[in-house]
Every structure is written in structure tokens, then in C-alpha cells.
Design a protein around this motif. Sequence first.
Motif, PDB file in Angstrom:
ATOM      1  N   THR A  44      20.638  44.639  30.233  1.00 35.35           N
ATOM      2  CA  THR A  44      19.546  45.598  30.060  1.00 35.35           C
ATOM      3  C   THR A  44      19.482  46.059  28.603  1.00 35.35           C
ATOM      4  OG1 THR A  44      20.985  47.489  30.530  1.00 35.35           O
ATOM      5  CG2 THR A  44      19.885  46.424  32.413  1.00 35.35           C
ATOM      6  N   PRO A  45      18.343  46.591  28.170  1.00 33.68           N
ATOM      7  CA  PRO A  45      18.243  47.072  26.776  1.00 33.68           C
ATOM      8  C   PRO A  45      19.199  48.216  26.466  1.00 33.68           C
ATOM      9  CG  PRO A  45      16.060  46.788  27.745  1.00 33.68           C
ATOM     10  CD  PRO A  45      17.049  46.635  28.862  1.00 33.68           C
ATOM     11  N   GLU A  46      19.606  48.973  27.484  1.00 32.02           N
ATOM     12  CA  GLU A  46      20.457  50.139  27.239  1.00 32.02           C
ATOM     13  C   GLU A  46      21.895  49.762  26.897  1.00 32.02           C
ATOM     14  OE1 GLU A  46      16.915  50.970  29.371  1.00 32.02           O
ATOM     15  OE2 GLU A  46      18.601  49.720  30.012  1.00 32.02           O
ATOM     16  N   LYS A  47      22.348  48.580  27.328  1.00 25.17           N
ATOM     17  CA  LYS A  47      23.711  48.097  27.053  1.00 25.17           C
ATOM     18  C   LYS A  47      24.778  49.112  27.511  1.00 25.17           C
ATOM     19  CE  LYS A  47      21.654  44.641  25.193  1.00 25.17           C
ATOM     20  NZ  LYS A  47      21.341  43.485  26.047  1.00 25.17           N
ATOM     21  N   LYS A  48      24.728  49.429  28.804  1.00 25.78           N
ATOM     22  CA  LYS A  48      25.704  50.373  29.352  1.00 25.78           C
ATOM     23  C   LYS A  48      27.074  49.742  29.542  1.00 25.78           C
ATOM     24  CE  LYS A  48      22.323  53.173  31.899  1.00 25.78           C
ATOM     25  NZ  LYS A  48      21.911  53.662  33.242  1.00 25.78           N
ATOM     26  N   PHE A  49      27.098  48.410  29.629  1.00 29.64           N
ATOM     27  CA  PHE A  49      28.355  47.713  29.913  1.00 29.64           C
ATOM     28  C   PHE A  49      28.628  46.659  28.849  1.00 29.64           C
ATOM     29  CE2 PHE A  49      26.285  48.808  33.994  1.00 29.64           C
ATOM     30  CZ  PHE A  49      27.192  49.769  34.434  1.00 29.64           C
ATOM     31  N   ILE A  50      29.887  46.406  28.601  1.00 31.42           N
ATOM     32  CA  ILE A  50      30.282  45.483  27.536  1.00 31.42           C
ATOM     33  C   ILE A  50      29.787  44.064  27.802  1.00 31.42           C
ATOM     34  CG2 ILE A  50      32.554  44.955  28.556  1.00 31.42           C
ATOM     35  CD1 ILE A  50      33.652  44.941  25.670  1.00 31.42           C
ATOM     36  N   LEU A  51      29.643  43.695  29.064  1.00 30.82           N
ATOM     37  CA  LEU A  51      29.161  42.360  29.410  1.00 30.82           C
ATOM     38  C   LEU A  51      27.776  42.090  28.809  1.00 30.82           C
ATOM     39  CD1 LEU A  51      29.934  39.864  31.200  1.00 30.82           C
ATOM     40  CD2 LEU A  51      28.550  40.906  32.998  1.00 30.82           C
ATOM     41  N   GLU A  52      26.996  43.152  28.616  1.00 31.12           N
ATOM     42  CA  GLU A  52      25.623  43.015  28.129  1.00 31.12           C
ATOM     43  C   GLU A  52      25.521  42.926  26.608  1.00 31.12           C
ATOM     44  OE1 GLU A  52      22.833  45.780  30.453  1.00 31.12           O
ATOM     45  OE2 GLU A  52      24.708  46.901  30.356  1.00 31.12           O
ATOM     46  N   SER A  53      26.603  43.184  25.891  1.00 33.28           N
ATOM     47  CA  SER A  53      26.485  43.464  24.459  1.00 33.28           C
ATOM     48  C   SER A  53      26.986  42.356  23.536  1.00 33.28           C
ATOM     49  CB  SER A  53      27.263  44.748  24.130  1.00 33.28           C
ATOM     50  OG  SER A  53      28.661  44.537  24.306  1.00 33.28           O
ATOM     51  N   VAL A  66      37.549  39.582  28.247  1.00 39.50           N
ATOM     52  CA  VAL A  66      37.967  40.682  29.112  1.00 39.50           C
ATOM     53  C   VAL A  66      38.017  40.191  30.547  1.00 39.50           C
ATOM     54  CG1 VAL A  66      37.238  42.913  30.071  1.00 39.50           C
ATOM     55  CG2 VAL A  66      37.081  42.502  27.611  1.00 39.50           C
ATOM     56  N   HIS A  67      39.046  40.588  31.302  1.00 41.20           N
ATOM     57  CA  HIS A  67      39.068  40.295  32.743  1.00 41.20           C
ATOM     58  C   HIS A  67      38.144  41.310  33.408  1.00 41.20           C
ATOM     59  CE1 HIS A  67      40.677  38.438  36.352  1.00 41.20           C
ATOM     60  NE2 HIS A  67      40.653  39.653  36.887  1.00 41.20           N
ATOM     61  N   TYR A  68      36.983  40.814  33.827  1.00 39.63           N
ATOM     62  CA  TYR A  68      35.874  41.705  34.158  1.00 39.63           C
ATOM     63  C   TYR A  68      35.543  41.646  35.637  1.00 39.63           C
ATOM     64  CZ  TYR A  68      31.703  44.393  32.847  1.00 39.63           C
ATOM     65  OH  TYR A  68      30.768  45.375  32.692  1.00 39.63           O
ATOM     66  N   ASP A  69      35.317  42.818  36.217  1.00 37.91           N
ATOM     67  CA  ASP A  69      34.926  42.929  37.619  1.00 37.91           C
ATOM     68  C   ASP A  69      33.547  43.571  37.685  1.00 37.91           C
ATOM     69  OD1 ASP A  69      34.579  43.334  40.309  1.00 37.91           O
ATOM     70  OD2 ASP A  69      36.452  44.434  40.615  1.00 37.91           O
ATOM     71  N   MET A  70      32.532  42.789  38.021  1.00 33.46           N
ATOM     72  CA  MET A  70      31.174  43.308  38.044  1.00 33.46           C
ATOM     73  C   MET A  70      30.969  44.345  39.147  1.00 33.46           C
ATOM     74  SD  MET A  70      27.580  41.202  37.825  1.00 33.46           S
ATOM     75  CE  MET A  70      28.018  40.374  36.321  1.00 33.46           C
ATOM     76  N   GLN A  71      31.866  44.363  40.127  1.00 30.25           N
ATOM     77  CA  GLN A  71      31.759  45.351  41.203  1.00 30.25           C
ATOM     78  C   GLN A  71      32.322  46.706  40.789  1.00 30.25           C
ATOM     79  OE1 GLN A  71      29.946  44.351  43.795  1.00 30.25           O
ATOM     80  NE2 GLN A  71      29.868  42.407  42.649  1.00 30.25           N
ATOM     81  N   GLN A  72      33.153  46.712  39.741  1.00 26.56           N
ATOM     82  CA  GLN A  72      33.739  47.963  39.254  1.00 26.56           C
ATOM     83  C   GLN A  72      33.624  48.011  37.731  1.00 26.56           C
ATOM     84  OE1 GLN A  72      37.733  48.398  40.715  1.00 26.56           O
ATOM     85  NE2 GLN A  72      37.119  48.447  42.848  1.00 26.56           N
ATOM     86  N   GLN A  73      32.390  48.074  37.262  1.00 27.50           N
ATOM     87  CA  GLN A  73      32.164  48.027  35.827  1.00 27.50           C
ATOM     88  C   GLN A  73      32.518  49.363  35.168  1.00 27.50           C
ATOM     89  OE1 GLN A  73      28.918  45.336  34.431  1.00 27.50           O
ATOM     90  NE2 GLN A  73      27.917  46.059  36.298  1.00 27.50           N
ATOM     91  N   ALA A  74      33.146  49.240  34.007  1.00 30.98           N
ATOM     92  CA  ALA A  74      33.550  50.432  33.266  1.00 30.98           C
ATOM     93  C   ALA A  74      32.366  50.961  32.472  1.00 30.98           C
ATOM     94  CB  ALA A  74      34.700  50.097  32.326  1.00 30.98           C
ATOM     95  N   ALA A  75      31.940  52.182  32.806  1.00 34.48           N
ATOM     96  CA  ALA A  75      30.861  52.838  32.069  1.00 34.48           C
ATOM     97  C   ALA A  75      31.352  54.192  31.584  1.00 34.48           C
ATOM     98  CB  ALA A  75      29.630  53.012  32.953  1.00 34.48           C
ATOM     99  N   SER A  76      30.705  54.709  30.547  1.00 40.07           N
ATOM    100  CA  SER A  76      31.094  56.007  30.019  1.00 40.07           C
ATOM    101  C   SER A  76      31.010  57.064  31.120  1.00 40.07           C
ATOM    102  CB  SER A  76      30.171  56.387  28.865  1.00 40.07           C
ATOM    103  OG  SER A  76      30.587  57.595  28.282  1.00 40.07           O
ATOM    104  N   GLY A  77      32.113  57.781  31.319  1.00 38.90           N
ATOM    105  CA  GLY A  77      32.161  58.794  32.360  1.00 38.90           C
ATOM    106  C   GLY A  77      32.789  58.322  33.652  1.00 38.90           C
ATOM    107  N   SER A  78      33.011  56.971  33.775  1.00 35.75           N
ATOM    108  CA  SER A  78      33.639  56.456  34.981  1.00 35.75           C
ATOM    109  C   SER A  78      35.154  56.523  34.833  1.00 35.75           C
ATOM    110  CB  SER A  78      33.203  55.010  35.231  1.00 35.75           C
ATOM    111  OG  SER A  78      33.843  54.139  34.307  1.00 35.75           O
ATOM    112  N   HIS A  79      35.851  56.163  35.913  1.00 33.64           N
ATOM    113  CA  HIS A  79      37.314  56.170  35.883  1.00 33.64           C
ATOM    114  C   HIS A  79      37.890  54.791  35.568  1.00 33.64           C
ATOM    115  CE1 HIS A  79      37.431  60.264  37.397  1.00 33.64           C
ATOM    116  NE2 HIS A  79      36.605  59.919  38.379  1.00 33.64           N
ATOM    117  N   ALA A  80      37.006  53.826  35.291  1.00 33.25           N
ATOM    118  CA  ALA A  80      37.480  52.461  35.061  1.00 33.25           C
ATOM    119  C   ALA A  80      38.128  52.295  33.689  1.00 33.25           C
ATOM    120  CB  ALA A  80      36.327  51.477  35.204  1.00 33.25           C
TER     121      ALA A  80
END
Length: 574
Positions: free
Chosen positions: A51-60, A196-210
Motif C-alpha cells: 500500500t502507499p502508506e507502507k505500514k509494514f516492512i514487506l511493502e517498503s 527477515v523471517h516474516y509472518d504475514m498473519q502477525q505483521q509487526a506494525a507501530s504500536g503492536s506487540h510484534a
Amino acid sequence: MGVNTGGAHAAVLDEQHRPITAGGFVKSGPIVFENIAEKAGLTKWHHQMGTPEKKFILESIGSGVGLLDYDHDGWLDIYMVNGSTFDAETGKTTPPHAALFHNNHDGTFTDVAAKAGVTNDRWGFGVAIGDYDNDGWPDIYVSNYGKNRLYHNNHDGTFTDVAEKAGVALGNWSSGATWGDFDGDGRLDLFVPGYVHYDMQQQAASGSHAAAFAFCQFRGIPVMCGPRGLKGESDHLFHNNGDGTFTDVSVKAGVADTSGYYGLSSLFIDLNGDGRPDLLVADDSTPNYLYINKGDGTFEDDSFASGYALNESGRETASMGIAEGDYLHNGRVDLYNTTFSDDYNPLYRNDGGANFTDVSYQMGIAEVTVPFLGWGDAFIDYDNDGWLDLIVANGHVYPQVDKQPWGTTWKQRPLLFHNDHGKLKLVPAVEGSGLAELGVGRGLAYGDMFNDGKIDVVINNMDGVPALLRNVSDDHNHWVELNLVGGPKSPRDAVGSTVYLTANGFRQRADVISGGSYASSSDKRLHFGLGPAIKVDKVEIHWPDRTVEEVQLPGVDRIFTVVEGKGVQPETVR
């Protein structure tokens, strides 16, 4: 925090108060590159990643580009890796497709990816070109989030994905791979770094516990998390068994990345002059790897001892791309890594024996790179004077920077440094020229796209259209290019070869490589600028099987094919 490892720097603005990353242009001056992507038909294709917002590292992170002559017509074609979207991953929408642009020989290109069977349709990152089965036709390895592809060239304009059968599909998140014959058996092996060992079901976003909150902010504002605070993905070395399959020998060879660093790009190349390909890995926010080939199927980790793991300040950097080249004419491979904004790009001078010194500040080219966030990079001789210049693609990972007074931008311009007899100097970006084009630059590959002896550059812009920087330098220097073909004991595409060419009063070095830059593969034909020289005095080829051969070139301003043991081919002499 974020992925920069240096401190915050003051904003650098131009006379119009624009951040220097999107400004600093001059009204007039020598024009080196013209962006002809639209005229060439490349802008019909669009890169898309998340997405344009790039909330997750996978997008950037963005994707690479590969140059290859897939149909043996003597002209370079372009493979553009595409990303994907979350909706496409869940089957809600059609995934973006990669492009295979066929060179029409008239300055235009046609996307034949669907017909060729190489659309990938996965979340793509890197591409490495290599003839792994020695049939004389280039194959395509694509690294993805999810399973990777190995597209075998069928010799008829189509490809077949054989990754599963070959045992190189992997899974999770792979980045910029490299081909090289590390054990000298005449077959290309494959190294695939993991990010990165990435889990799309538990994506790390700002404010999350991931991920810890400290790893989800940049200069005090919330941004996507990582890579720090996330688990790293292992690296893999696949030995070519010679029967279409590969065996994972990462642990046995000592290159498995047990530290869990964040690998982005890699390159097989001989660093110490012993005729064996060594291995480089550019790691994001963690120390880089430099592995010396011991010649017994294993590597020695010389990362810190060599000086390549860290920069001059003793800090790990957010390394993205690797450029290689002998910019000093001393016969040794020097290295240039791209890094994050608020940090400089280190130039590692090879002092011999694969011992490196970071000379960026010493050379006066460090500070200018600090506001930029670099990705693909390459040593190229754009003006054919015989000295390797340096080009860098740039673009940020946080869209939020456009709303801040930090002196950096989301879209950025490329940087070009001219080599003036061993001194690198920034080339001004003339308004309207290719160096003044803004984009979210990621992958960069170089090659003679139009067979005119000029090195052109292709950039894969994230969430945008490609840039095709045609070389329009107004020089009148001479050149030669060598298309090497390996013999029975070398890889057929001659990856791993080193050529020393003497002309115009000095000796140049060039290496046939697959990989490097950021997740990209460039023209395997070796290009040498000759300056005013109208003849080549000497050509010495060190083949991958460690045979050394001298050949005579019967002219200049031509592309010559040289077959190991058989010399210059008559059909190329005209």
C-alpha cells in the motif's frame, strides 16, 4: 531508531529550499543520461508493492532488474521484478506481474512476460541471471517473499519454472541472489541471502506487540517496524549437482548466517586474486559478511578482519547494494555499499589480500550521500575514458519523510560520480536530464542496451515506472566489449572470469558477475573504455577453471565474442 545506524543530520537544502535529494539541479552543463523509458515503451508497466502508506516492512523494500539476451539475438532484454499486494496474496485481486521487455532493436521494447511464462505473480524482490545448466542460454532466478522461481530457458522464447524440482524454491523472504562456481567444477552454484523471517498473519506494525516500540520509529515519529527487532532469515548456498538439481550446503560451507543478519544483496567475486570466487553479503542494520573461498568447498568468515563488516566509524550500516570495480587501476576489486539516509555510503578500497579500508571521507564523497537513501549501485565507465565512474539509485522507505523538515524525500534523484584519474567527483544533475529524474529507486542494472559502445542504466522504481537512462555522453572515446564463452571446465556463460586489458597507457580489470547492485543482474559482456587509443595492446583472460589465455583484438569500437581455448570468433570481427 529505524534502520539507520548513524545519528540525525541537519537538512541540506538547495537554492529553492528543496531538499537536496529532490533538488540541487543546474540549468546547463554536460548531459550524461536521458530517460527514454516512455519512448522505449517501458512505462506501460508499473511496479507495485503493498500500500502507499507502507505500514509494514514487506511493502517498503522494492525489487530488482535483470539484463539478459534471452533469445540470442545479440541485443539485451530487460527483466523487471514486480512486488505484490495483500489483496493479491489472499486471492482477492490479480497479482501484479513481472515484465520481460524484448529489445526490438529500434529503441523500443515489448513486454513478452506472459508469452514467455515469467510473470512470477508472487511478491518479488530480486533477480539473478545465470546459465546454470551450461546449455548456452541464460536462465532467471527470482527471489520472493514466499517460494522462489528458477526459470529455465527453453531456447524458444519461453521459460519453465523448475525451482521445486531443482530444490531451490525455499520459502519465506529471500533477497538478492548471486550465481558463481564456488567449488570449481564448471557449474554455477547459487547463493540466496535471507532478509527477515516474516509472518504475514502477525505483521509487526507501530504500536503492536510484534516488535519493540523503539524499532518502529524514525526521528521520533511512528514508521513501519524493522528490520531491527524482527527475526532474521537464514542464508542458503546451493551446490549445483549437474543433473538439474541442487543441494543446500550452507552449513557445511560456513555461510548459513547463524547470526540471523538481514541480508539484502550478495555477490560472488574473487577478492584476493587466487582465482576462486569469494562471497559478499550486504546486510541491513547488521554487519556485512565477507567470506574467503578456501578452495575445499568451505569459506572462512573474514568479515571483521577484512574491514568490510563495518564502516570507518566501526558501525554496522544499513547496507542495500554492492558495486564492484577496480577504480584505481591496481588490479584489485574495490567495493561500494549503499546505505540508509543519515549515513554515508562507504567506499571500501582493496589494499590487497582482500583487506579493505573505508576511504569515503578521504575521497571527499561521503557527505554528499548522507541525505540520500541508496539502493542499486554500479561502477561503470560512462564516458569511455578507461576510468570507472560510479552511479547510485536512491529512494526512501518512509513516505512520512515528505511531511518533515529533515532534508530528505520519498522520491529521490540518482547520483553519478565521475572518476578523474582515481578521484571521484559528483556530476551535476542538469534540469530535464536523467540525473534529475525523481523516483523511489531500488534495483539498478547496467549494460550496452543499444550495442553502440555506451553503457546505459535501468532502474526499477518502487510503485512507479522504470527509468531507462540512455547514455548520451558527448565524448568521442573508443571502446571494446567482450562476450566471453567458457570452455568445458568453466561455466558456459563465463561467470567468474577476470579480464585484464592494457591500452592507453594503463591496465584495466573487469569481472563477469551475476548479482550485486541491489538484487539485480547486469550485462555480462565486459565493457572497456579506451580513451583516445585506437588499439588494444594486450588482453589477458583468467577463466573460471583458472586457465589463463591471451588474445589479440583486431580493432576497437566493436563487440567481440571470445571462446575459451578458441580465441576471438571470426564472425565478430567486422
